[in-house]
Design a protein around this motif. Structure first.
Motif, PDB file in Angstrom:
ATOM      1  N   ALA A 297       0.829  -1.205   0.000  1.00 54.57           N
ATOM      2  CA  ALA A 297       0.000   0.000   0.000  1.00 54.57           C
ATOM      3  C   ALA A 297       0.863   1.254   0.000  1.00 54.57           C
ATOM      4  O   ALA A 297       1.875   1.334   0.695  1.00 54.57           O
ATOM      5  N   CYS A 298       0.442   2.228  -0.770  1.00 55.05           N
ATOM      6  CA  CYS A 298       1.171   3.492  -0.842  1.00 55.05           C
ATOM      7  C   CYS A 298       0.564   4.492   0.146  1.00 55.05           C
ATOM      8  O   CYS A 298      -0.279   4.152   0.978  1.00 55.05           O
ATOM      9  N   ALA A 299       0.960   5.742   0.027  1.00 56.10           N
ATOM     10  CA  ALA A 299       0.537   6.767   0.989  1.00 56.10           C
ATOM     11  C   ALA A 299      -0.966   7.006   0.971  1.00 56.10           C
ATOM     12  O   ALA A 299      -1.536   7.445   1.965  1.00 56.10           O
ATOM     13  N   ARG A 300      -1.642   6.703  -0.143  1.00 57.68           N
ATOM     14  CA  ARG A 300      -3.082   6.933  -0.198  1.00 57.68           C
ATOM     15  C   ARG A 300      -3.817   6.036   0.798  1.00 57.68           C
ATOM     16  O   ARG A 300      -4.750   6.469   1.471  1.00 57.68           O
ATOM     17  N   CYS A 301      -3.416   4.768   0.830  1.00 58.23           N
ATOM     18  CA  CYS A 301      -4.047   3.860   1.798  1.00 58.23           C
ATOM     19  C   CYS A 301      -3.548   4.141   3.210  1.00 58.23           C
ATOM     20  O   CYS A 301      -4.324   4.181   4.164  1.00 58.23           O
ATOM     21  N   ARG A 302      -2.272   4.342   3.348  1.00 57.51           N
ATOM     22  CA  ARG A 302      -1.693   4.505   4.685  1.00 57.51           C
ATOM     23  C   ARG A 302      -2.120   5.813   5.338  1.00 57.51           C
ATOM     24  O   ARG A 302      -2.115   5.937   6.562  1.00 57.51           O
ATOM     25  N   GLY A 303      -2.466   6.794   4.524  1.00 63.46           N
ATOM     26  CA  GLY A 303      -2.861   8.093   5.070  1.00 63.46           C
ATOM     27  C   GLY A 303      -4.354   8.323   5.126  1.00 63.46           C
ATOM     28  O   GLY A 303      -4.803   9.462   5.280  1.00 63.46           O
ATOM     29  N   TYR A 304      -5.151   7.245   5.009  1.00 59.87           N
ATOM     30  CA  TYR A 304      -6.599   7.404   4.901  1.00 59.87           C
ATOM     31  C   TYR A 304      -7.250   7.896   6.191  1.00 59.87           C
ATOM     32  O   TYR A 304      -8.389   8.352   6.175  1.00 59.87           O
ATOM     33  N   LYS A 305      -6.526   7.824   7.303  1.00 62.38           N
ATOM     34  CA  LYS A 305      -7.076   8.379   8.546  1.00 62.38           C
ATOM     35  C   LYS A 305      -7.442   9.848   8.372  1.00 62.38           C
ATOM     36  O   LYS A 305      -8.402  10.337   8.969  1.00 62.38           O
ATOM     37  N   GLY A 306      -6.679  10.541   7.563  1.00 63.30           N
ATOM     38  CA  GLY A 306      -6.959  11.953   7.342  1.00 63.30           C
ATOM     39  C   GLY A 306      -8.329  12.179   6.748  1.00 63.30           C
ATOM     40  O   GLY A 306      -8.970  13.201   7.016  1.00 63.30           O
ATOM     41  N   ARG A 307      -8.815  11.222   5.944  1.00 67.10           N
ATOM     42  CA  ARG A 307     -10.146  11.343   5.372  1.00 67.10           C
ATOM     43  C   ARG A 307     -11.201  10.883   6.366  1.00 67.10           C
ATOM     44  O   ARG A 307     -12.240  11.524   6.531  1.00 67.10           O
TER      45      ARG A 307
END
Length: 875
Positions: free
Chosen positions: A114-124
């Motif tokens: 997983a790239c940053a889009r999945c790993r950073g989904y907490k922000g959404r």
């Protein structure tokens, strides 16, 4: 420094980058910037910042993925602590579904990180701006102060009343679930692209829309629509458009890869590894193989695998292609019109005559189903329009250079024989000069030869490099050395972007770069060769069986995905003008006096209110000269048709209406001046049936939602039960991890509740396949416990712990160059001695009325008087 031709050492660049990043990481973790950090102090855990629960000794995980408009959909693990997601990790499976070890050195490796889009989904998920409650606009569209909170029941009751009023007056065609892929890839929780409100290609239109009275589907999508449209004009049957080569193809076949501004390995992260490894293996096989990146910005993909960056100015690809084609023509035909020696010619004129319509001027002609040509109208033959004198592609490219007007047709092939005695170009370029009337330099001086020097002034690429590129493509075509071309889908989302794809396609057509694996053009990816678990769950396993009992949509128009705004203006043109809207209103009501639509007009003119067959929901038809058309209100009275257009838009997690429209200012102005119903501002108010409505179902108050009548809060991934196809490795059932904020609902629940209000509880039961209140999670668990345990070989509890089965590579054998059947037949024809008397037509079809690549329901459109295809490539 020449910045147009940059060569980088990937190893040295990446090595320096990694070293720099590591240094910065250690430096940033020290309290004293001059102090050297030890590993223990550099990476100490800051528990005050993250909390002790973040580092639980035995954390719980839920498998899922972040599928928000992402074609990758990598396996992701959510770490759960006290009912909250504290971080995301990726797939760490060591074995495939059959227990074999996952070989991460195989170019077809199925594991994707997983790239940053999945790993950073907490922000959404935890963003403070999330929509939590239904909102209704009461002042004026676009006025943020006009939204008031209402209940779900109020919202569903009101939008149902308004939808029914529109459908009763204008038919189901007036309701449209607009293209939206905010939750792409799920058949059960997504929007109009793949999910419960799917309206892409109405043969499998979503059951929710059918239960809501029916709607109009669209064809293709925003990133590929021009590819789909152009596919009808030759590339569809040649296999050129939207190719999907495997890493094995690249490793064993290709000579060149050309990236036209592409960044697919980044935007499709799971395919980054097979892409990179396939290219590495290609270069091991052929030391002269190259990857070129053409574009104004050097993307991560180019940085990773390209040998050379050919830096160009933005949106100048068309001029580049024209300069290349000019170089090919002058290296085929001398100034006096004579041909260069056969072994020195860059272009194959026999091939261009045989297969490419529009490259040279040509008279009108008539063609039979067997490819036989007549120069006069002949019964059973269909007319092919002339390419007027001086208006062919080659005439435009050569400008006032008259060499092609001296090049007389010989008897080299069937078409040349039919046109014998005429010059290939009847005149030099006859387009009008438009200096000062367009911002595009390649259009300003129509009669100027489009030389490499001319193209250089526009693109910023040195003329010598343009000539080198032209020779590369021409030589590769002659020697059957595959060039695969990757283009950027984002180019199609600006006004003139489609011409870029058309130009690249024309380049491949002219140079015969098609019909061999590894050739072609796509905005897709280099794929892997893999085998999926035959016992995994499939979409069919978890689809409610009752969906088959929901009546299908009757035959109806199917407009182009990009024509929604024209369909709105088609319905409300008179009111928009009256209300002060002045921008870009195409008068689509003009055309055949019969009120019929051309098959190629985007399908919009077919959106008229139809008569229904008595006692049936099917549209009535009538016949003229043996052809069948939809019957419409007003025809019998010889009156104007009642224009349905699009009057009610459902926008499910998408931003096409405003900020992905080619002209957002025009779009906003249109929405503000469309008629309304029930607003406190009476300026635009009309009767309910004659108003325009837009309902947005989304996570945030997007630019499009600002101009909606109703804004409804949507759950995201991880807040709903889901079933998603993982592009790299099989299918995944996602169990709900956390609750959505406020009153936000999953798409499934929204669809179910709307169907319940619109058509009653029995209809809701048809939708769920269970009870009128069943969630998608209820449906999957019920099906699993009844008949899927044996297939999967696990209990529900064990299945949920890891609800997917990693695929495995099926082969790592590089493929050899292989020609398609059509290409082999063409090569045989071009090499034959009797081609002057025999038409080449083997395997070539016309797609005039094809409902996939054409627009509208073509058998019900005007197809007699509109131009027909030639069953050749069109350039």
């Amino acid at each position: 420094m020449d910045t147009t031709k940059l060569k980088l050492s990937r190893r040295s660049f990446l090595g320096a980058s990694v070293a720099a990043a590591a240094g910065l990481a250690i430096y940033g973790c020290t309290s004293n910037k001059t102090q050297t950090a030890s590993p223990s102090t550099a990476f100490a855990i800051d528990k005050d910042r993250f909390g002790a629960d973040f580092y639980s000794k035995d954390p719980a995980y839920i498998y899922g993925t972040t599928n928000h408009n992402c074609g990758g959909r990598c396996i992701t693990k959510a770490q759960m602590e006290n009912g909250r997601i504290v971080r995301f990790l990726t797939d760490e499976s060591a074995t495939a579904y059959d227990g074999t070890a996952i070989d991460t050195t195989n170019r077809n490796c199925t594991q994707s990180r997983a790239c940053a889009r999945c790993r950073g989904y907490k922000g959404r998920l935890y963003h403070p701006g999330r929509l939590k409650y239904p909102l209704k606009q009461v002042k004026e569209r676009g006025d943020m102060t006009g939204f008031v909170r209402i209940s779900w029941q109020e919202a569903l009751t009101e939008i149902t009343e308004r939808l029914k009023a529109v459908q009763a007056e204008y038919g189901p065609e007036a309701f449209h679930s607009i293209y939206a892929c905010g939750a792409i890839a799920s058949p059960f929780q997504s929007g109009s692209y793949t999910g419960v409100f799917k309206s892409q290609d109405d043969d499998n239109m979503a059951p929710a829309l059918r239960l809501l009275g029916g709607s109009t589907a669209y064809t293709s999508d925003y990133s590929f629509h021009q590819g789909s449209y152009m596919g009808a004009y030759g590339p569809a049957y040649s296999g050129m458009i939207n190719q999907n080569p495997t890493a094995n193809d690249i490793a064993g076949t290709n000579k060149y890869l050309v990236l036209w501004g592409s960044n697919i390995p980044t935007t499709h992260n799971p395919f980054a590894y097979p892409w990179i490894k396939g290219v590495e293996d290609m270069k091991k096989r052929d030391a002269e193989a190259k990857v070129l990146f053409i574009g104004p910005e050097f993307s991560e993909s180019g940085l990773t695998i390209a040998d050379e960056w050919i830096r160009s100015r933005p949106y100048t690809d068309v001029a580049l292609v024209h300069g290349m084609l000019h170089e090919m023509i002058i290296n085929t035909v001398n100034v006096d019109g004579s041909l260069k020696p056969e072994d020195e010619r860059w272009l194959d004129l026999d091939y261009l005559d045989t297969m490419v319509y529009g490259f040279f001027d040509s008279p009108e002609y008539w063609i039979s189903d067997k490819g036989e040509i007549a120069l006069e109208a002949t019964e059973g033959y269909r007319k092919i329009e002339a390419v007027p004198a001086g208006k062919s592609l080659s005439a435009y490219i050569m400008g006032n250079d008259d060499r092609l007007t001296k090049l007389v047709y010989g008897n080299s092939n069937y078409i040349a024989t039919k046109f014998a005695g005429s010059a290939r170009n009847i005149a030099t370029c006859s387009y009008n000069d438009r200096a000062g009337k367009t911002v595009f330099e390649y259009k300003k001086a129509m009669k100027t030869p489009k030389t490499a020097e001319w193209a250089s002034a526009i693109t910023g690429i040195p003329a010598d490099r343009i000539k080198e590129l032209a020779k590369m493509y021409a030589t590769a075509g002659k020697l059957d050395q595959p060039i695969w071309n990757e283009w950027s889908g984002g180019q199609l989302k600006q006004a003139e972007g489609c011409t870029t794809l058309f130009a690249i396609q024309t380049l491949l057509i002219a140079t015969k770069n098609w019909g061999i694996n590894g050739t072609g053009i796509a905005n897709k990816r280099i794929n892997r060769v893999k085998t999926d678990d035959p016992n995994q769950l499939t979409t069919a396993d978890v689809t409610p069986s009752t969906w088959a009992d929901i009546p299908a949509m009757p035959q109806h128009p199917m407009p182009s995905v990009v024509q929604w705004h024209t369909a709105i203006k088609f319905a409300f043109g008179d009111q928009l003008r009256k209300n002060g809207y002045k921008h870009n209103i195409p008068d689509w009501k003009q055309g055949p006096a019969t009120g019929r639509a051309y098959a190629s007009d985007g399908g919009v003119k077919s959106l008229i209110t139809r008569h229904l067959t008595p006692g049936s929901s099917a549209p009535a038809t009538y016949t003229v000269d043996g052809r069948t058309y939809f019957d419409y209100e007003g025809r019998a009275e010889n009156a104007k048709p009642k224009y349905a257009g699009f009057r009610f838009i459902l926008n499910s997690a998408g931003n096409i209406p405003v900020n992905q429209h080619p002209n957002p200012i025009d779009s906003a102005a249109m929405f503000k001046n469309l008629p309304t119903y029930g607003y406190t501002n009476p300026r635009l108010n009309v009767d309910a049936k004659d108003a325009f409505y837009m309902v947005c179902f989304d996570n945030f108050m997007s630019p499009s939602a600002r101009y909606a009548d109703y804004v409804l809060p949507a759950a995201t991934a991880w807040e709903q039960h889901d079933f998603i196809g993982i592009e790299a490795s099989g299918n995944l059932y996602v169990d709900k991890a956390i609750d959505a904020p406020g009153e936000a609902l999953p798409a499934w629940d929204f669809a179910r509740e709307w169907v319940k209000v619109y058509a009653g509880e029995e209809a809701a039961k048809l939708f769920t396949g269970l009870n009128a209140d069943s969630s998608f999670g209820d449906v999957v668990r019920d099906k699993f416990n009844k008949n899927l345990k044996t297939k999967v070989g696990k209990s529900w509890e064990d299945f949920i712990k890891k609800p997917f089965s990693p695929s495995k590579p099926s082969t790592d054998t590089p493929t050899a160059p292989t020609k398609s059947e059509l290409r082999m037949k063409l090569d045989t024809y071009l090499a034959s001695a009797d081609k002057a008397s025999t038409p080449f037509y083997a395997g070539v079809v016309s797609a005039d009325h094809n409902t996939i690549y054409g627009f509208g329901r073509d058998e019900f459109a005007e197809t007699v008087s509109c131009p027909h295809q030639s069953a050749r490539f069109h350039v």
